[in-house]
Design an enzyme around this catalytic site. Structure first.
Site, PDB file in Angstrom:
ATOM      1  N   LYS A 184     148.545 -10.542 101.025  1.00  0.00           N
ATOM      2  CA  LYS A 184     147.350 -10.008 100.363  1.00  0.00           C
ATOM      3  C   LYS A 184     147.849  -9.296  99.108  1.00  0.00           C
ATOM      4  O   LYS A 184     148.430  -8.215  99.168  1.00  0.00           O
ATOM      5  CB  LYS A 184     146.620  -9.038 101.281  1.00  0.00           C
ATOM      6  CG  LYS A 184     145.527  -8.195 100.610  1.00  0.00           C
ATOM      7  CD  LYS A 184     144.413  -9.030 100.021  1.00  0.00           C
ATOM      8  CE  LYS A 184     143.230  -8.163  99.584  1.00  0.00           C
ATOM      9  NZ  LYS A 184     143.564  -7.249  98.461  1.00  0.00           N
ATOM     10  N   GLY A 241     151.839   1.712 101.404  1.00  0.00           N
ATOM     11  CA  GLY A 241     150.720   2.287 100.676  1.00  0.00           C
ATOM     12  C   GLY A 241     150.368   3.662 101.205  1.00  0.00           C
ATOM     13  O   GLY A 241     151.223   4.391 101.714  1.00  0.00           O
ATOM     14  N   SER A 242     149.103   4.011 101.119  1.00  0.00           N
ATOM     15  CA  SER A 242     148.655   5.355 101.463  1.00  0.00           C
ATOM     16  C   SER A 242     148.562   5.537 102.978  1.00  0.00           C
ATOM     17  O   SER A 242     148.450   4.573 103.741  1.00  0.00           O
ATOM     18  CB  SER A 242     147.287   5.628 100.842  1.00  0.00           C
ATOM     19  OG  SER A 242     146.288   4.830 101.465  1.00  0.00           O
ATOM     20  N   GLY A 245     145.152   4.183 104.120  1.00  0.00           N
ATOM     21  CA  GLY A 245     145.121   2.734 104.227  1.00  0.00           C
ATOM     22  C   GLY A 245     145.914   2.231 105.412  1.00  0.00           C
ATOM     23  O   GLY A 245     145.474   1.329 106.146  1.00  0.00           O
ATOM     24  N   GLU A 265     154.476   1.681 105.899  1.00  0.00           N
ATOM     25  CA  GLU A 265     155.141   2.812 105.263  1.00  0.00           C
ATOM     26  C   GLU A 265     154.074   3.575 104.507  1.00  0.00           C
ATOM     27  O   GLU A 265     153.401   3.010 103.638  1.00  0.00           O
ATOM     28  CB  GLU A 265     156.235   2.340 104.312  1.00  0.00           C
ATOM     29  CG  GLU A 265     157.003   3.474 103.686  1.00  0.00           C
ATOM     30  CD  GLU A 265     157.626   3.087 102.374  1.00  0.00           C
ATOM     31  OE1 GLU A 265     157.401   3.814 101.391  1.00  0.00           O
ATOM     32  OE2 GLU A 265     158.320   2.063 102.330  1.00  0.00           O
ATOM     33  N   CYS A 302     158.157   6.421  97.011  1.00  0.00           N
ATOM     34  CA  CYS A 302     157.919   6.911  98.369  1.00  0.00           C
ATOM     35  C   CYS A 302     158.993   7.892  98.808  1.00  0.00           C
ATOM     36  O   CYS A 302     158.793   8.651  99.760  1.00  0.00           O
ATOM     37  CB  CYS A 302     157.835   5.748  99.343  1.00  0.00           C
ATOM     38  SG  CYS A 302     159.053   4.458  99.053  1.00  0.00           S
ATOM     39  N   GLU A 393     151.766  14.784 101.343  1.00  0.00           N
ATOM     40  CA  GLU A 393     152.394  14.107 100.210  1.00  0.00           C
ATOM     41  C   GLU A 393     151.487  14.151  98.986  1.00  0.00           C
ATOM     42  O   GLU A 393     150.271  13.958  99.094  1.00  0.00           O
ATOM     43  CB  GLU A 393     152.681  12.646 100.560  1.00  0.00           C
ATOM     44  CG  GLU A 393     153.299  11.854  99.416  1.00  0.00           C
ATOM     45  CD  GLU A 393     153.350  10.360  99.681  1.00  0.00           C
ATOM     46  OE1 GLU A 393     154.309   9.722  99.228  1.00  0.00           O
ATOM     47  OE2 GLU A 393     152.421   9.839 100.334  1.00  0.00           O
TER      48      GLU A 393
END
Length: 524
Positions: A184, A241-242, A245, A265, A302, A393
């Site tokens: 995706k 990503g977040s 998400g 992650e 990250c 974060e």
């Protein structure tokens, strides 16, 4: 190489009529041609069906054939050269040098997994021969190896348009394991995704891979991604990503009739510890180097050092003076997307209004609409956990220095931290005893512990772990970087008393050419 805006479904280019979407320059806000097709739920169905059909064929190919495919994909990506780098620059605002290095990392990790396939150690092959004379019951013949789980969905990352996207680490490790992949693509860099997808598709054709081994599906919004995660033919998910998400994908996967793992992650503040002897010896140098790590790439890593812990005193004051001096000279940098910039600005505003947080320094004022201005704050350790937001974060170049009164207080802060990707020590010889105490605690909190360096930089090697306890990742037992990443897309199968003709070649008697544990002894 002209972009078409097409999808790649079962290795074929597919165009969709109707309203498409365009990439947006993060620096100017201008749209970038061409328009890209938006995938439909029917496209998801077609891609998943093709991946399921390809799985028994692809997974049964020899390790050598799969290695040749990965190497061919690496060659095709290298051949894109400046065309790929320039498109990625336009879509992300990232600098040329950074993307050139990331391009090399992307092809390099494909080649690394090709080597891992040829070595064969990842199969964890084990043979326990039968003991028919054992009393009171004979032992049967038992043999074990790892097998691929099935088709995998990979979500492209916003901050690494190459190394964690279409042909990034998740895709490379899944393909190496023997799993077809449906990507995706991230809507922020669709042109970059198309170029890389074309490279993977050409490699698949040249090496004779089944058509459904790879697909790329594009489109903003969540419907297509949700459909991919919930399709019963998908057996695992890779995501960078977040936190929001990632946890949403985890819920979707867990609520399926047959749940599947999501290797996400998500969130990490990567604490840095300035131990007393090191801080006394080189406070100024550490302050300057810290700001360099924090502001690299607008802080959009990250592994960005979002937290610094040290004991109050003159040495910490010297560190802060040097860090503040360095930060005031840092230009505001273009962030990846308007959405990321908005979230960063909101987080910094919240921090600035928090009573216990003191703003120490800022970078230069922003000149562009999506430029992020660096920020540094401090707080007393006793106040840090009074507000849960303090430990969240902030995706960007903002960090908090925690002022502690003792090493015991430093350790107490660590015990209350969530799971992290990294922890970093700066220490000299006089700090060894203190560092030993911290390591004993941090081994249960992080995936990677560094000494006298900075966490922004992840080597792709056999010994690397890029993972950690929740919420840094969904599953702290795994890594998304390094050859151990292949384990996420494998499962063990034991074969009991099978005739040799039915055994996998790697488990038959004789020299299999791979490391194996035979009757309890390692045979190389």
């Amino acid at each position: 190489m002209a972009l078409t805006g097409e999808l790649f479904i079962a290795s074929k280019r597919v165009a969709r009529d109707g309203t498409g979407f365009k990439a947006v320059s993060p620096g100017t806000g201008a749209e970038i041609e061409p328009s890209f097709s938006v995938a439909t739920l029917d496209d998801v169905e077609t891609a998943c069906a093709a991946a399921a059909a390809a799985f028994p064929v692809y997974s049964s190919l020899s390790r050598e054939k799969r290695a040749e495919f990965l190497e061919a994909a690496a060659d095709e990506i290298d051949a894109l050269g400046e065309t790929l780098t320039e498109r990625a620059m336009a879509e992300t605002g990232l600098p040329h040098a950074r993307l050139t290095g990331e391009r090399g990392r992307t092809s390099g990790q494909l080649r690394l997994f090709a080597k891992e396939l040829r070595l064969g150690e990842y199969l964890r092959a084990r043979i326990d021969h039968a003991i028919p004379e054992r009393q009171p019951l004979p032992r049967p013949d038992l043999r074990l190896r790892m097998v691929p789980v099935g088709p995998v969905t990979v979500f492209g990352a916003s901050n690494f348009p190459l190394a964690f996207s279409v042909a990034g680490g998740d895709t490379a490790s899944a393909l190496a394991a023997g799993c077809p992949v449906i990507v995706k693509g991230h809507s922020a860099h669709p042109g970059t995704a198309e170029l890389v997808a074309g490279a993977v598709t050409r490699a698949a054709e040249k090496t004779g891979m089944p058509a459904g081994v790879f697909s790329l599906i594009n489109g903003p919004g969540n419907s297509v991604g949700s459909a991919l995660v919930t399709d019963p033919r998908i057996k695992a998910v890779g995501f960078t990503g977040s936190r929001g998400g990632g946890t949403q994908l985890m819920k979707l996967a867990a609520n399926r009739p047959v749940p599947i793992p999501v290797y996400a992650e998500m969130s990490s503040i990567n604490p840095v510890f300035l131990l007393p002897a090191a801080l006394e010896a080189r406070a100024e140098a550490l302050g300057t180097a810290f700001v360099g790590s924090l502001t690299m790439g607008a802080g959009q890593f990250c592994t960005n050092p979002g937290l610094v812990l040290a004991i109050e005193g003159p040495s910490l004051d010297r560190f802060l003076t040097a860090a503040c001096d360095a930060m005031t000279g840092v230009p505001a940098q273009t962030m990846l997307t308007p959405g990321i910039h908005k979230a960063y600005e909101s987080a910094v505003d919240r921090m600035a209004s928090a009573p216990a947080l003191a703003k120490l320094a800022e970078g230069k004022e922003a000149e562009g609409p999506t430029c992020g201005r660096a920020a540094l704050f401090s707080i007393a350790a006793k106040d840090f956990f009074a507000d849960a937001h303090n430990a969240e974060e902030v995706f960007g170049a903002a960090s908090v220095v925690i002022r502690c009164t003792s090493i015991d207080e430093v350790i107490e802060v660590v015990r209350h931290l969530e799971g992290q990707l990294t922890a970093t020590f700066h220490l000299d010889e006089g700090d060894t005893e203190v560092a030993q105490k911290l390591v004993a605690v941090l081994e249960h909190k992080v995936g990677r512990i560094l000494a006298n360096g900075w966490p922004t930089g992840v080597e792709v090697t056999d010994a690397m772990v890029h993972g950690g306890p929740f919420p840094s990742t969904a599953d702290g037992r795994s890594t998304s970087v390094g050859t151990l990443a292949i384990d996420r897309f494998l499962r063990p199968v034991s074969y009991q008393s099978l005739p040799e003709a039915l055994l996998p070649v790697d488990l038959r008697d004789g020299d299999a050419g791979i490391p194996r544990r035979v009757d309890g002894k390692l045979v190389v």
